[in-house]
Design a protein around this motif. Structure first.
Motif, PDB file in Angstrom:
ATOM      1  N   GLU A   1      47.955  87.410  86.855  1.00 12.17           N
ATOM      2  CA  GLU A   1      48.730  86.325  87.471  1.00 12.17           C
ATOM      3  C   GLU A   1      47.873  85.087  87.734  1.00 12.17           C
ATOM      4  O   GLU A   1      48.315  83.966  87.478  1.00 12.17           O
ATOM      5  CB  GLU A   1      49.388  86.799  88.772  1.00 12.17           C
ATOM      6  CG  GLU A   1      50.477  87.822  88.577  1.00 12.17           C
ATOM      7  CD  GLU A   1      51.632  87.314  87.723  1.00 12.17           C
ATOM      8  OE1 GLU A   1      52.041  86.148  87.864  1.00 12.17           O
ATOM      9  OE2 GLU A   1      52.122  88.106  86.889  1.00 12.17           O
TER      10      GLU A   1
ATOM     11  N   VAL B   1      46.942  83.469  84.362  1.00 11.26           N
ATOM     12  CA  VAL B   1      48.112  82.802  83.781  1.00 11.26           C
ATOM     13  C   VAL B   1      48.297  81.429  84.421  1.00 11.26           C
ATOM     14  O   VAL B   1      48.566  80.441  83.726  1.00 11.26           O
ATOM     15  CB  VAL B   1      49.389  83.662  83.933  1.00 11.26           C
ATOM     16  CG1 VAL B   1      50.648  82.864  83.635  1.00 11.26           C
ATOM     17  CG2 VAL B   1      49.318  84.886  83.043  1.00 11.26           C
TER      18      VAL B   1
ATOM     19  N   LYS C   1      52.838  86.115  79.402  1.00 10.54           N
ATOM     20  CA  LYS C   1      51.735  86.322  80.334  1.00 10.54           C
ATOM     21  C   LYS C   1      50.596  87.096  79.676  1.00 10.54           C
ATOM     22  O   LYS C   1      49.559  87.289  80.257  1.00 10.54           O
ATOM     23  CB  LYS C   1      52.223  87.079  81.568  1.00 10.54           C
ATOM     24  CG  LYS C   1      53.159  86.266  82.424  1.00 10.54           C
ATOM     25  CD  LYS C   1      53.558  87.014  83.657  1.00 10.54           C
ATOM     26  CE  LYS C   1      54.465  86.149  84.507  1.00 10.54           C
ATOM     27  NZ  LYS C   1      54.852  86.819  85.726  1.00 10.54           N
TER      28      LYS C   1
END
Length: 115
Positions: free
Chosen positions: A83, A86, A113
């Protein structure tokens, strides 16, 4: 649209071997069309993930000598989790520089992702 070389210059990176950067931005879908093996970012991703983890581990280790192994591990994991990476990739618009084959769309790259 900017070229990869223009992007690298903006980031103040002066590659000695531009072909490695080009390879790092080549999606596996290119291999399927050209029947190539190892002509994409997969192998570089393998070593890059390990390198990034090591660099972050070293930095956290040096900055926090008072932390336990568990605290160090949790902090490193937060920095290198998908996360967070990304978010950085989107901020830098890295998807714009990925070379893709016909089996994938530019939008698919931007929204993925994993790529």
């Amino acid at each position: 649209m900017k070229t990869l070389l223009q992007f690298l210059k903006e980031q103040k990176l002066q590659p000695k071997r531009i072909e490695l950067y080009e390879l790092a931005f080549t999606h596996t879908s290119v291999n399927y069309e050209h029947k190539g093996i190892g002509k994409d970012y997969e192998r570089l991703e393998f070593i890059g993930d390990a390198f990034l983890s090591m660099v972050v581990a070293d930095l956290v280790f040096r900055l926090h000598p008072e932390w336990s192994q568990g605290e160090l591990s949790k902090t490193r994991a937060k920095f290198v989790q998908t996360e967070n990476l990304v978010k950085i990739a989107k901020q830098l618009q890295l998807a714009d520089y990925v070379t893709i084959g016909h089996s994938i769309t530019r939008e698919g790259v931007s929204q993925s992702k994993k790529i």
